[in-house]
Write an enzyme that holds these catalytic residues in place. Structure first.
Site, short mmCIF file in Angstrom:
data_model
loop_
_atom_site.label_atom_id
_atom_site.label_comp_id
_atom_site.label_asym_id
_atom_site.label_seq_id
_atom_site.Cartn_x
_atom_site.Cartn_y
_atom_site.Cartn_z
N HIS B 29 3.30 10.31 17.52
CA HIS B 29 3.50 9.15 17.34
C HIS B 29 4.87 8.68 17.04
CE1 HIS B 29 -0.49 10.11 16.18
NE2 HIS B 29 -0.83 8.56 16.55
N HIS B 69 0.21 10.41 10.52
CA HIS B 69 0.55 10.34 11.85
C HIS B 69 2.44 10.37 11.96
CE1 HIS B 69 0.07 6.07 10.67
NE2 HIS B 69 0.86 5.51 11.56
N LEU B 117 -5.92 7.58 6.84
CA LEU B 117 -4.97 6.56 6.06
C LEU B 117 -5.40 5.88 4.71
CD1 LEU B 117 -3.87 4.50 9.27
CD2 LEU B 117 -2.58 6.34 7.91
N GLY B 147 -0.39 -0.95 7.68
CA GLY B 147 -1.64 -0.90 8.15
C GLY B 147 -2.71 -0.58 7.31
N ASN B 176 6.32 -2.14 9.82
CA ASN B 176 6.64 -2.40 10.94
C ASN B 176 5.74 -3.25 11.85
OD1 ASN B 176 4.36 -0.95 11.99
ND2 ASN B 176 5.64 0.70 11.89
N LEU B 178 3.46 -3.53 13.51
CA LEU B 178 2.35 -3.29 14.64
C LEU B 178 1.37 -2.11 14.02
CD1 LEU B 178 5.02 -3.41 17.41
CD2 LEU B 178 2.77 -4.92 16.84
N LYS B 237 9.09 -1.27 14.50
CA LYS B 237 8.39 -0.14 15.21
C LYS B 237 9.16 0.28 16.21
CE LYS B 237 3.68 1.91 15.69
NZ LYS B 237 2.28 1.46 15.27
N SER B 335 -23.46 9.17 -18.80
CA SER B 335 -24.77 9.66 -17.97
C SER B 335 -24.29 11.08 -17.17
CB SER B 335 -24.70 8.62 -16.73
OG SER B 335 -24.99 7.27 -16.86
N GLU B 356 -14.57 5.39 -6.81
CA GLU B 356 -14.71 6.86 -6.58
C GLU B 356 -13.84 7.47 -5.74
OE1 GLU B 356 -17.19 4.59 -6.32
OE2 GLU B 356 -18.19 4.94 -8.45
#
Lengths: 610, 610
Positions: B29, B69, B117, B147, B176, B178, B237, B335, B356
């Site tokens: 990438h 990435h 991600l 993203g 960036n 994109l 980007k 619990s 969680e």
């Protein structure tokens, strides 16, 4: 009687029901119900419009109880609406009653099972979008708890709701300060919630959740808003019963008989009000039906094609004949090939961005409203939404999941991108079909089978291009298998699916040169597996089977075959037995022992055995 | 040379490396890396303090690359720091190199594998807490993409960071614009991100991500902040290469040779700067060690006790002898019974509230810093964090998961609260130990075994109280089993675990009265299963086995036994075959066929078979 007084009385009836029901059941969450009694009274008997004779009336408002442990007061509200018989309330949680401990669609007015918190808002987003598509005048109301707002899924949904400008969506948060084991993070600090929802683009209305006038005004405001609205209602857990009000330690505890007696004394006699009279019906009834066909025109292929590519083609073709099909994507549509559908049918395509939990929750909302959602992402990332998938199953949903980039065969991106446990997610779900085609034609056939199937289905696709094995228009029914190679001299059966079918074919040719014949089975239907035929084929192949899959050793095809063949055959299992790493696809398949040379070796060893 | 110029040159070196590496690898990438070059240069060669000779120096700042990435530029930064040989960069993604496509701890400076991600911020929260506990002067820097901010897990982590007042945590978001297949939801609208992070209580600093001075000032500001800080960096980007800058469609695409040539021409010759000279070391080295013992004092039990209750006792006892143990809870500690540890060791207990994903991500951060986190919630809710569990495995983490309320035996709360697929989550993970004790003593024994074990382990506990079977101080090693009933007349082996052991014992007594003897095996170690001994015991029991579990049919004990016994025995499998519902525990276990009468019946049928 003045409206406010009517609603206060209904609220009191709901409180009394909730307490009695849970004491009778010996379990349940009464204090959770007590904080939301006014909110429920106003929702059901002033704000919402629904046809009490038809839960599927397309003109209905929809109600989602995201804080599922409030089931008792939801059942009480439906009883007050005349939809359930009042005496049935006393059967709460019994094995014979549809009034379960947390709501499921066994009770017909519940469209999505809840109880795992933080999921209802996504369902609401999906429903709201569906209703907009179907031009329903209805709105969607999602009743949430404060504790569940800590769940990230809530903020994924909030993001989506704003992005899609869902002014027909209204959330209500019952901010009663107390979680299960301690106070929530924000307690009664409504401004903390307000800042968050505003930052996510929502209209925010703060009220005293026990003040009927404020509640009614809030709903009026929400109705007019051009954005999704959230009503932040400050409430008291246990409201109405002095020894319960605002006290920690009562979550999930029913009152004992003597405690109930005291509580009922405080609440006074059951108010006499016929709540049904105050129901608001939609202005007209609506039916919404979509033309659905399932036999779409299959594509012709002329060269090696990745099954993920074929999926994209099939989805598009299916979408042309079936208007109920919608597609959801989490910013990977150019990898899953959902992009073609997105391009051709933008009104039926929904971008959730990188938010898989919400993507799946939304698909449940679509399914609940009669659509057929296809949810595709990397198979590895479906694990992000495992809880939502689980709850979709309990919702008897009709959702089609597609996981691409399965196995080590994706290559150099490495394990974070490899689906190696995805069959283990879907196989356990009772009634879930798991299909894993090896070529473009079987992919299209599987897409048709899963589209027809009423229920949850999972399609596993592969990143690299693979040769064509089958022919156009061949059928690939759920629960079937294909025998690719067969002779009277088969000494072992090789059972494969997806990419390993091609490795098995290579191994077959090499073994044949050495005079060793094996039966080759494409077990494309991993679940349900074709037990009868696998047994028959393996018996003929000397009761010996090599199973080979691009998946972790546990949870996938190997487990399915071992169960099917229990006691009937010797099995050698090739699968990914270690945590894998980056590398070329061929190298990885060799290192982790699932390629043709390893299959050959396993066949020979098995022949030698016993 | 002025600092700014130095850093700009380093950034250019990082760009050139990223482009060359990915072109050489044929995948990766690069455009993702190009947008963050200045940010990385400033982080590694001005802001962060770390000892390049020791990734475990307790005084180090920590770096988490959440946008996994971007691995190439991370490797490039470590090469510039002299930690990796520059020529190794050209081995990116090769099966022989630790420089994988997405980072894993095969490269020693990576503490948590990333690539799925939205998980890095949680890891950062855990690390920051661990470092505060260990009084490290270091800070935690989490590099994120825009993203991935759509992921709810990011907001769970953001919530936690503010709640714990983590001023030693600094996030950097590379905005960036994109994503993978299209523009992100907010594009370059930094204010949208700002509002969100501010609403979640963070210090927000907006900058031009390519302006060195602005970056350096931002880090100064972040360093002084009393809250967690986030630097929102507006970037391009593909920055630095004209035909890549701000262009959609380049995500995950390496440059072809001719494209690389053009790009390198634009970037100019490799700047001559020895980046190592600019590394900042911590002021002093630190070692942090915690006294860790594993043989804790076992408790004495006198009556039926729920295994979840025994877990709480064991955790507390373990905590007394092992300072590395920390506990995390998602508002269910009353619990799961983690509450006792929470009460005794508040400084080692961390409330994540109902979140969680973040709870598991945080535990990975703790594990990376040498602690031993115990993460307990309802087994059903561990599915919410399946992706984080998956990534923890790829991180070679040392985390102990505990799932309570397993099976239909929880009763009336209904299926949303029942763990029925949890073994299917953990069994597939290579190296994961899955323990499912049936009584209080074996629970304590299992807790000791899993604490000693280096790796991921899962303990499955039960809601109702169950009788005592074993005795104090008995050992329950991973990979073992216990034979509870044995005779020379055994006609079938009954293999059970957890609650079904007790049903099997009842069945045993009733069968005995009828003169039918069965071998009874407690397969408490579901994974790895004691294959050798199961084969031996079942062979002696006439090669017939009834397997009975309170779990869905697929993915659990049945699959494990079927694999172990492949070809060696006839198996009858009792498990939950349908989507269950609310009811009393005994009723549900009967309806779904896993109680004593059903075990008896299955034994008799199996005896008759063949």
């Amino acid at each position: 009687m003045e409206k406010r007084e009517v609603l206060e009385n209904i609220a009191r009836r709901l409180r009394i029901h909730s307490l009695k029901m849970t004491t009778k059941a010996g379990s349940g969450h009464p204090t959770t119900c007590l904080s939301m009694a006014e909110l429920m009274a106003c929702l059901f008997f002033d704000e919402m419009r629904f046809n009490p004779r038809n839960p599927k009336d397309w003109a209905n408002d929809e109600f989602v109880i995201s804080k599922g442990h409030a089931a008792p007061i939801v059942w009480a509200a439906y009883a007050e609406a005349g939809i359930i018989q009042e005496k049935e309330l006393m059967n709460l949680r019994k094995i014979t009653s549809v009034l379960e401990g947390h709501p499921t669609p066994r009770m017909k007015w519940i469209k999505a099972a809840t109880g795992s918190l933080g999921q209802g808002l996504s369902v609401g987003v999906g429903m709201a979008l569906a209703m907009r598509m179907g031009k329903s005048p209805g709105r969607v109301f999602v009743m949430m708890g404060d504790g569940e707002c800590a769940e990230g899924a809530v903020w994924e949904a909030a993001n989506s709701a704003r992005y899609f400008k869902l002014s027909n969506l209204c959330a209500v948060v019952d901010i009663n300060r107390l979680g299960q084991s301690e106070q929530t993070m924000h307690g009664h600090n409504l401004e903390a919630y307000e800042r968050k929802f505003q930052a996510f683009g929502w209209e925010v209305i703060k009220i005293d959740g026990h003040n009927i006038s404020q509640i009614l005004n809030a709903f009026k405001r929400a109705n007019k808003a051009k954005k999704p609205s959230v009503i932040l209602a400050k409430t008291i857990k246990g409201k109405g019963v002095s020894f319960l009000e605002d006290k920690n330690g009562w979550h999930g505890k029913p009152l004992k008989e003597n405690e109930l007696k005291k509580a009922l004394e405080e609440l006074g006699p059951m108010p006499e009000v016929d709540a049904k009279k105050y129901l608001k019906h939609p202005k007209s009834q609506r039916i919404f039906q979509l033309p659905k066909r399932y036999n779409f025109k299959k594509n012709t292929y002329r060269e090696k094609t990745a099954t993920r590519r074929a999926y994209g083609n099939a989805l598009l073709s299916l979408g042309r004949v079936n208007q109920a099909v919608v597609a959801l994507d989490g910013d990977v549509k150019n990898s899953t090939y959902a992009e073609d559908f997105f391009e051709s049918f933008p009104d039926r395509s929904f971008q959730t961005y990188i938010a898989e939990q919400n993507m799946v929750g939304m698909s449940l909302g679509f399914s609940a409203k009669g659509f057929i959602p296809f949810v595709a992402t990397f198979s590895a990332f479906l694990s992000r939404a495992h809880d939502q998938i689980r709850m979709a199953a309990y919702s008897f949903a009709n959702i089609k999941f597609v996981g691409s980039h399965s196995g080590v065969s994706i290559g150099a991106d490495g394990p974070s991108q490899m689906g190696l446990e995805d069959l283990a997610i879907f196989r356990p779900i009772p009634g879930c079909a798991c299909l894993y085609p090896c070529d473009a034609y079987s992919t299209e056939g599987c897409v048709e089978s899963m589209a027809r199937y009423k229920g949850i289905a999972y399609l596993r696709t592969t990143r690299p291009a693979t040769p064509l094995i089958y022919s156009k228009n061949q059928k690939f029914p759920i629960g079937g298998l294909k025998v690719l190679k067969k002779s009277s001299r088969d000494r072992v059966a090789v059972i494969a699916a997806g990419i390993t079918v091609h490795e098995a074919l290579k191994a077959y040719e090499e073994l044949k040169k050495e005079g060793i014949f094996v039966r080759l089975i494409d077990a494309y239907s991993v679940e349900p597996i074709d037990k009868k035929n696998i047994i028959r084929e393996v018996k003929e192949a000397k009761r010996k089977a090599v199973v080979v899959e691009d998946h972790f050793k546990n949870g996938g095809l190997g487990d399915a075959v071992a169960q099917a063949l229990a006691g009937k055959a010797e099995i050698s299992h090739l699968a990914i037995g270690k945590l894998p790493r980056s590398g070329k696809p061929e190298e990885l398949m060799d290192r982790y022992g699932i390629n043709a040379p390893h299959i050959k070796k396993a066949v020979k060893e098995l022949i030698k055995r016993k």
